[in-house]
Design a protein around this motif. Structure first.
Motif, PDB file in Angstrom:
ATOM      1  N   GLN A  69       5.357 -11.054 -39.606  1.00  0.00           N
ATOM      2  CA  GLN A  69       5.081 -10.437 -40.903  1.00  0.00           C
ATOM      3  C   GLN A  69       3.890  -9.477 -40.832  1.00  0.00           C
ATOM      4  O   GLN A  69       3.901  -8.404 -41.444  1.00  0.00           O
ATOM      5  CB  GLN A  69       4.817 -11.516 -41.966  1.00  0.00           C
ATOM      6  CG  GLN A  69       6.022 -12.387 -42.277  1.00  0.00           C
ATOM      7  CD  GLN A  69       7.229 -11.593 -42.743  1.00  0.00           C
ATOM      8  OE1 GLN A  69       7.094 -10.636 -43.500  1.00  0.00           O
ATOM      9  NE2 GLN A  69       8.415 -11.982 -42.279  1.00  0.00           N
ATOM     10  N   ASN A  72       4.827  -5.878 -38.989  1.00  0.00           N
ATOM     11  CA  ASN A  72       5.983  -5.091 -39.399  1.00  0.00           C
ATOM     12  C   ASN A  72       7.231  -5.421 -38.566  1.00  0.00           C
ATOM     13  O   ASN A  72       7.967  -4.527 -38.129  1.00  0.00           O
ATOM     14  CB  ASN A  72       5.632  -3.589 -39.292  1.00  0.00           C
ATOM     15  CG  ASN A  72       6.551  -2.718 -40.107  1.00  0.00           C
ATOM     16  OD1 ASN A  72       7.164  -3.162 -41.082  1.00  0.00           O
ATOM     17  ND2 ASN A  72       6.673  -1.464 -39.708  1.00  0.00           N
ATOM     18  N   ASN A  75      10.729  -3.743 -38.460  1.00  0.00           N
ATOM     19  CA  ASN A  75      10.842  -2.392 -37.907  1.00  0.00           C
ATOM     20  C   ASN A  75      10.507  -2.310 -36.418  1.00  0.00           C
ATOM     21  O   ASN A  75      10.330  -1.215 -35.883  1.00  0.00           O
ATOM     22  CB  ASN A  75       9.947  -1.427 -38.693  1.00  0.00           C
ATOM     23  CG  ASN A  75      10.463  -1.225 -40.104  1.00  0.00           C
ATOM     24  OD1 ASN A  75      11.651  -0.974 -40.311  1.00  0.00           O
ATOM     25  ND2 ASN A  75       9.589  -1.359 -41.079  1.00  0.00           N
ATOM     26  N   GLY A 115       0.209  -3.507 -36.477  1.00  0.00           N
ATOM     27  CA  GLY A 115      -0.524  -4.339 -37.419  1.00  0.00           C
ATOM     28  C   GLY A 115      -1.629  -5.112 -36.730  1.00  0.00           C
ATOM     29  O   GLY A 115      -2.135  -4.712 -35.678  1.00  0.00           O
TER      30      GLY A 115
END
Length: 195
Positions: A69, A72, A75, A115
């Protein structure tokens, strides 16, 4: 063998039309139904036992889902089976487990991972290899990684990690390969790391 024994007894006792059979048709159906039910229960128990033996711990699954999470996951370039059941038995992409079904290796290099690494990542305590090179991991050096004391190989190169390398990196005493090239790190490496 039990069925053969019953069948033999039935054949021996059925010597004439006047002799009642050892087991009538209804009896045989009941015995067969009971045996079939016992076999089904045993098969279910065995399948549950095998399934549980192939499962990572709930703590590890939570840590991986948090990572997915935070970075990302939908994707990513490849994310096959992530979030589906168990990472060991369902073979999540980039995850390898040891013989005790602990998450032992994560290899997601050049996979559009973008992230930050979450604090719960430190719960992957049996991890010995972590390769996240060639992605867009950003923010400070992830403190949670310094809890992974079984790490032998750590590659976070070609990302966007900034700040300084924390002195707690010295906790990673088993490291034989530690690669951080091409990031945005500043400062000096703590002398304690040489220990």
């Amino acid at each position: 063998f039990f069925f053969l024994f019953l069948l033999q007894l039935h054949t021996k006792h059925k010597t004439s039309h006047n002799t009642p059979p050892f087991f009538n048709t209804k009896d045989r159906r009941i015995i067969f139904a009971h045996t079939k039910m016992r076999v089904s229960i045993l098969a279910l128990f065995c399948s549950l036992l095998v399934a549980s033996s192939l499962a990572a711990s709930s703590t590890e699954i939570e840590a991986l889902n948090d990572f997915y999470q935070n970075t990302n996951g939908p994707n990513w370039l490849y994310n096959k089976n992530w979030g589906v059941g168990d990472p060991c038995s369902n073979r999540w992409f980039g995850i390898d487990c040891d013989t005790n079904n602990n998450v032992a290796s994560i290899n997601l290099n050049y996979n559009h991972v973008r992230g930050t690494i979450p604090p719960s990542f430190g719960n992957l305590t049996n991890l010995n290899q972590l390769a996240l090179n060639g992605n867009t991991i950003y923010g400070d050096f992830p403190e949670s990684v310094t809890s992974l004391t079984k790490l032998v190989r750590l590659d976070l190169s070609h990302n966007s990690i900034s700040g300084t390398i924390p002195s707690s990196v010295s906790n990673l005493a088993s490291l034989t390969s530690f690669v951080l090239t091409d990031n945005r790190l500043t400062g000096t490496i703590s002398p304690s790391f040489s220990n």
